[in-house]
Design an enzyme around this catalytic site. Structure first.
Site, mmCIF file in Angstrom:
data_model
loop_
_atom_site.group_PDB
_atom_site.id
_atom_site.type_symbol
_atom_site.label_atom_id
_atom_site.label_comp_id
_atom_site.label_asym_id
_atom_site.label_seq_id
_atom_site.Cartn_x
_atom_site.Cartn_y
_atom_site.Cartn_z
ATOM 1 N N LYS A 196 0.848 -1.186 0.000
ATOM 2 C CA LYS A 196 0.000 0.000 0.000
ATOM 3 C C LYS A 196 0.882 1.235 0.000
ATOM 4 C CE LYS A 196 -3.532 2.487 2.483
ATOM 5 N NZ LYS A 196 -4.593 2.462 3.496
ATOM 6 N N LYS A 248 -2.352 -1.649 -3.712
ATOM 7 C CA LYS A 248 -3.194 -0.451 -3.664
ATOM 8 C C LYS A 248 -2.347 0.788 -3.716
ATOM 9 C CE LYS A 248 -6.162 1.814 -0.368
ATOM 10 N NZ LYS A 248 -6.675 1.845 0.967
HETATM 11 C C1 PBG Z 1 -7.196 3.551 5.419
HETATM 12 C C2 PBG Z 1 -7.623 3.512 3.996
HETATM 13 C C3 PBG Z 1 -7.491 4.499 3.031
HETATM 14 C C4 PBG Z 1 -8.085 4.003 1.883
HETATM 15 C C5 PBG Z 1 -8.568 2.740 2.170
HETATM 16 N N1 PBG Z 1 -8.256 2.439 3.471
HETATM 17 C C6 PBG Z 1 -6.915 5.862 3.135
HETATM 18 C C7 PBG Z 1 -5.469 6.025 3.289
HETATM 19 O O1 PBG Z 1 -4.726 5.079 3.475
HETATM 20 O O2 PBG Z 1 -4.999 7.184 3.239
HETATM 21 C C8 PBG Z 1 -8.201 4.721 0.574
HETATM 22 C C9 PBG Z 1 -9.216 4.154 -0.365
HETATM 23 C C10 PBG Z 1 -9.530 5.034 -1.511
HETATM 24 O O3 PBG Z 1 -8.884 6.082 -1.740
HETATM 25 O O4 PBG Z 1 -10.466 4.681 -2.247
HETATM 26 N N2 PBG Z 1 -8.323 3.438 6.282
#
Ligand code: PBG
Length: 323
Positions: A196, A248
């Site tokens: 991520k 992601k």
């Molecule tokens: C963290 C989380 C995020 C997203 C999913 N889980 C935000 C981040 O990490 O800043 C982003 C998902 C998206 O942008 O569609 N809870």
């Protein structure tokens, strides 16, 4: 000169193209992320993500049932609490919005779909970070693990079939797996958002969860400059017991997705994040691209790169078309 080898032979008609297609999208490949907000009387439309709502508990159940009827493979739930504090105490409160919503969905849907919940503190902390802040002013990794363990127990008790670890703390998968197991939740799965990245493409998500974040997440999410490291993080999560791993964001990280899917034997998923959704919707609204083919092409790209399933805000709409 007349070529002997003619790849165009296989592209002549829709029927031939269909027959030789290497990848296909199925409704079941698509997982719908859903937002539920505490204290709402009516669902709220998100200005940055046309077509996406912050749900009330009731509208959440309706939307989930509709998506399951449309054929989606599963649901990923995010909660937006009314009150936030330094440790994100609403996250593991059985009466907290996310846990209540998990219970409502599981009661309504049983095992007819797969109910998953985002396991991270950022929606619940008053500083908007994914963990608790230590004395040094930075996110304290090991203190955060304790909170994730408590959150995992709350989500599993509420009926989540998978917990989606998205905080990028070191050791989070191993800690949550051990915590779940020692409480008897050996059947609750761990979906690890393994690779991520600290991404600008999460922009519209901030509105969706009313994020309080100041600064950025670069001390825990990965640097977009690093591809090999995405594989390292993924392999660590698998060693720690991840059942499913995820990359992601999606389209900007297809190289990481391909590398991961070539290297592991657990299911690999991808998350087409809020900014990717907003970008295609905005370009389509401006007349720059043809909306539906652009969506389909983007989803197929994930399959081609090796994803078995895709989290996408278009899941219900596209599943309905595919099934
Ligand atoms: C963290 C989380 C995020 C997203 C999913 N889980 C935000 C981040 O990490 O800043 C982003 C998902 C998206 O942008 O569609 N809870």
């Amino acid at each position: 000169m007349s070529p002997v080898i003619r790849p165009r032979r296989l592209r002549q008609t829709p029927a031939i193209r269909r027959l030789v297609a290497e990848h296909r999208l199925h409704a079941r490949d698509l997982i719908l992320p859903l937002f539920v907000r505490e204290g709402l009387d009516e669902p709220v439309a998100l200005s940055l993500m046309p077509g996406v709502l912050q749900h009330t508990l009731d509208s959440l159940v309706d939307a989930a049932e509709h998506a399951v009827e449309a054929g989606v493979g599963g649901l990923m739930l995010f909660g937006v609490p009314e009150r936030r504090d330094a440790t994100g105490s609403a996250a593991d409160d059985p009466e907290g919005i996310l846990n209540v919503a998990i219970g409502r969905l599981r009661a309504a849907l049983g095992d007819s779909t797969v109910i998953m919940a985002d396991l991270c503190l950022d929606e619940f902390t008053d500083h908007g970070h994914c963990g608790v802040i230590g004395a040094h002013g930075r996110v304290d990794n090991d203190a955060t693990l304790e909170r994730y363990g408590q959150m995992a127990l709350a989500q599993a008790s509420a009926g989540a079939q998978f917990v989606g670890l998205s905080g990028m703390m070191d050791g989070q998968v191993g800690h949550v797996r051990a915590t779940l197991d020692s409480a008897g939740f050996t059947d609750t799965g761990v979906l690890a958002y393994s690779a991520k990245y600290a991404s600008a493409f999460y922009g519209p998500f901030r509105e969706a969860v009313d994020s309080q974040l100041q600064g950025d997440r670069r001390s825990y999410q990965q640097d977009p400059a690093n591809g090999r490291e995405g594989l390292r993080e993924t392999l660590l999560d698998i060693e720690e017991g991840a059942d499913v791993v995820m990359v992601k964001p999606g389209l900007p990280y297809l190289d990481v997705l391909a590398r991961v899917s070539d290297s592991v034997s657990v299911p690999v998923w991808a998350y087409q994040v809020s900014g990717e959704y907003a970008m295609i919707e905005a370009a389509a609204a401006a007349g720059a691209i043809d909306r539906k083919p652009a969506i389909m092409e983007s989803l197929l790209a994930f399959k081609r790169a090796g994803a078995q399933a895709i989290l996408t805000y278009w899941a219900a709409e596209i599943a309905a078309e595919l099934s």
